[in-house]
Design a protein around this motif. Structure first.
Motif, PDB file in Angstrom:
ATOM      1  N   SER A   1      27.614  39.830 -14.859  1.00 28.36           N
ATOM      2  CA  SER A   1      27.206  40.631 -13.581  1.00 28.36           C
ATOM      3  C   SER A   1      28.392  40.783 -12.608  1.00 28.36           C
ATOM      4  CB  SER A   1      26.066  39.947 -12.997  1.00 28.36           C
ATOM      5  OG  SER A   1      26.384  38.724 -12.477  1.00 28.36           O
ATOM      6  N   SER A   2      28.998  39.708 -12.485  1.00 29.17           N
ATOM      7  CA  SER A   2      30.050  39.885 -11.303  1.00 29.17           C
ATOM      8  C   SER A   2      30.842  38.475 -11.437  1.00 29.17           C
ATOM      9  CB  SER A   2      29.506  40.025  -9.848  1.00 29.17           C
ATOM     10  OG  SER A   2      28.660  38.767  -9.572  1.00 29.17           O
ATOM     11  N   GLN A   3      31.960  38.472 -10.719  1.00 31.75           N
ATOM     12  CA  GLN A   3      32.871  37.483 -10.688  1.00 31.75           C
ATOM     13  C   GLN A   3      32.153  36.262  -9.799  1.00 31.75           C
ATOM     14  OE1 GLN A   3      35.825  37.321 -11.958  1.00 31.75           O
ATOM     15  NE2 GLN A   3      35.904  34.984 -11.538  1.00 31.75           N
ATOM     16  N   ALA A   4      31.283  36.582  -8.772  1.00 34.44           N
ATOM     17  CA  ALA A   4      30.616  35.234  -8.246  1.00 34.44           C
ATOM     18  C   ALA A   4      29.624  34.697  -9.269  1.00 34.44           C
ATOM     19  CB  ALA A   4      29.871  35.905  -7.092  1.00 34.44           C
ATOM     20  N   GLY A   5      28.944  35.538 -10.178  1.00 34.08           N
ATOM     21  CA  GLY A   5      27.991  35.048 -11.155  1.00 34.08           C
ATOM     22  C   GLY A   5      28.795  34.296 -12.345  1.00 34.08           C
ATOM     23  N   PHE A   6      29.959  34.717 -12.603  1.00 37.52           N
ATOM     24  CA  PHE A   6      30.789  33.909 -13.657  1.00 37.52           C
ATOM     25  C   PHE A   6      31.185  32.743 -13.037  1.00 37.52           C
ATOM     26  CE2 PHE A   6      34.553  32.805 -15.632  1.00 37.52           C
ATOM     27  CZ  PHE A   6      34.126  32.830 -17.072  1.00 37.52           C
ATOM     28  N   ASP A   7      31.422  32.915 -11.694  1.00 35.88           N
ATOM     29  CA  ASP A   7      32.066  31.437 -11.027  1.00 35.88           C
ATOM     30  C   ASP A   7      30.845  30.242 -10.849  1.00 35.88           C
ATOM     31  OD1 ASP A   7      34.327  32.493 -10.963  1.00 35.88           O
ATOM     32  OD2 ASP A   7      34.345  33.154  -9.119  1.00 35.88           O
ATOM     33  N   ALA A   8      29.553  30.955 -10.642  1.00 33.00           N
ATOM     34  CA  ALA A   8      28.294  30.211 -10.417  1.00 33.00           C
ATOM     35  C   ALA A   8      28.022  29.525 -11.732  1.00 33.00           C
ATOM     36  CB  ALA A   8      27.274  30.857  -9.805  1.00 33.00           C
ATOM     37  N   LEU A   9      28.075  30.331 -12.806  1.00 38.67           N
ATOM     38  CA  LEU A   9      27.764  29.962 -14.247  1.00 38.67           C
ATOM     39  C   LEU A   9      28.996  28.829 -14.667  1.00 38.67           C
ATOM     40  CD1 LEU A   9      25.862  30.080 -16.833  1.00 38.67           C
ATOM     41  CD2 LEU A   9      27.712  31.788 -17.662  1.00 38.67           C
ATOM     42  N   SER A  10      30.082  28.874 -14.225  1.00 34.49           N
ATOM     43  CA  SER A  10      31.203  28.045 -14.724  1.00 34.49           C
ATOM     44  C   SER A  10      30.797  26.683 -13.809  1.00 34.49           C
ATOM     45  CB  SER A  10      32.454  28.388 -14.156  1.00 34.49           C
ATOM     46  OG  SER A  10      32.721  29.585 -14.953  1.00 34.49           O
ATOM     47  N   VAL A  11      30.232  26.561 -12.710  1.00 35.84           N
ATOM     48  CA  VAL A  11      29.887  25.532 -12.088  1.00 35.84           C
ATOM     49  C   VAL A  11      28.618  24.886 -12.848  1.00 35.84           C
ATOM     50  CG1 VAL A  11      28.983  24.338 -10.041  1.00 35.84           C
ATOM     51  CG2 VAL A  11      30.743  26.005  -9.765  1.00 35.84           C
ATOM     52  N   VAL A  12      27.660  25.509 -12.996  1.00 28.48           N
ATOM     53  CA  VAL A  12      26.443  25.170 -13.925  1.00 28.48           C
ATOM     54  C   VAL A  12      26.599  24.428 -15.158  1.00 28.48           C
ATOM     55  CG1 VAL A  12      24.219  25.667 -14.801  1.00 28.48           C
ATOM     56  CG2 VAL A  12      24.876  26.545 -12.465  1.00 28.48           C
TER      57      VAL A  12
END
Length: 138
Positions: free
Chosen positions: A60-71
């Motif tokens: 969806s976005s870079q922020a979504g990818f970063d959030a998924l990486s944290v999770v």
């Protein structure tokens, strides 16, 4: 009179969970077949509930990818992903085995036993390699 007519086959009725684990000895090909069904059901149920939402979040976005990486960094999430990876790899390897069986290769008992062992070995070995990569060992 043949010997098969003289022998009486055992009859199992009203089978319970305890009987399945103690009285029945399922061949390796039967165990692979059951695991194929379990992994297929796991993937079928996880696809709309887990896999597609996570994939949508990641693209969806870079922020979504970063959030998924944290999770995805949490150990419990890694274990869930590892179970899904095993499900996919086992279902894939067993599916290839069934395609070969559908072509009438390896239908005899010994060949079926060997191919079932290969499916289990390859799927578990590949899952172990993915686990090493997922947990950062390799």
């Amino acid at each position: 009179m043949s010997d098969s007519a003289a022998k009486t086959r055992p009859q199992f009725r009203n089978i319970g969970i305890g009987d399945i684990t103690t009285h029945y000895r399922l061949p390796l090909a039967g165990k692979v077949s059951i695991l194929h069904r379990v992994s297929g059901a796991l993937l079928f149920l996880a696809l709309p509930l887990l896999i597609l939402p996570l994939f949508a979040m990641s693209i969806s976005s870079q922020a979504g990818f970063d959030a998924l990486s944290v999770v995805a960094g949490f150990t419990i999430v890694k274990l869930i992903l590892l179970v899904l990876i095993w499900g996919y790899l086992h279902h894939f390897c067993a599916g290839i085995r069934y395609l070969v069986l559908d072509l009438h290769y390896g239908l005899d008992k010994e060949s079926a036993k060997k191919s079932a062992g290969v499916v289990l070995g390859v799927s578990l070995g590949l899952t172990f390699v993915f686990a090493l990569k997922l947990f950062g060992v390799w």
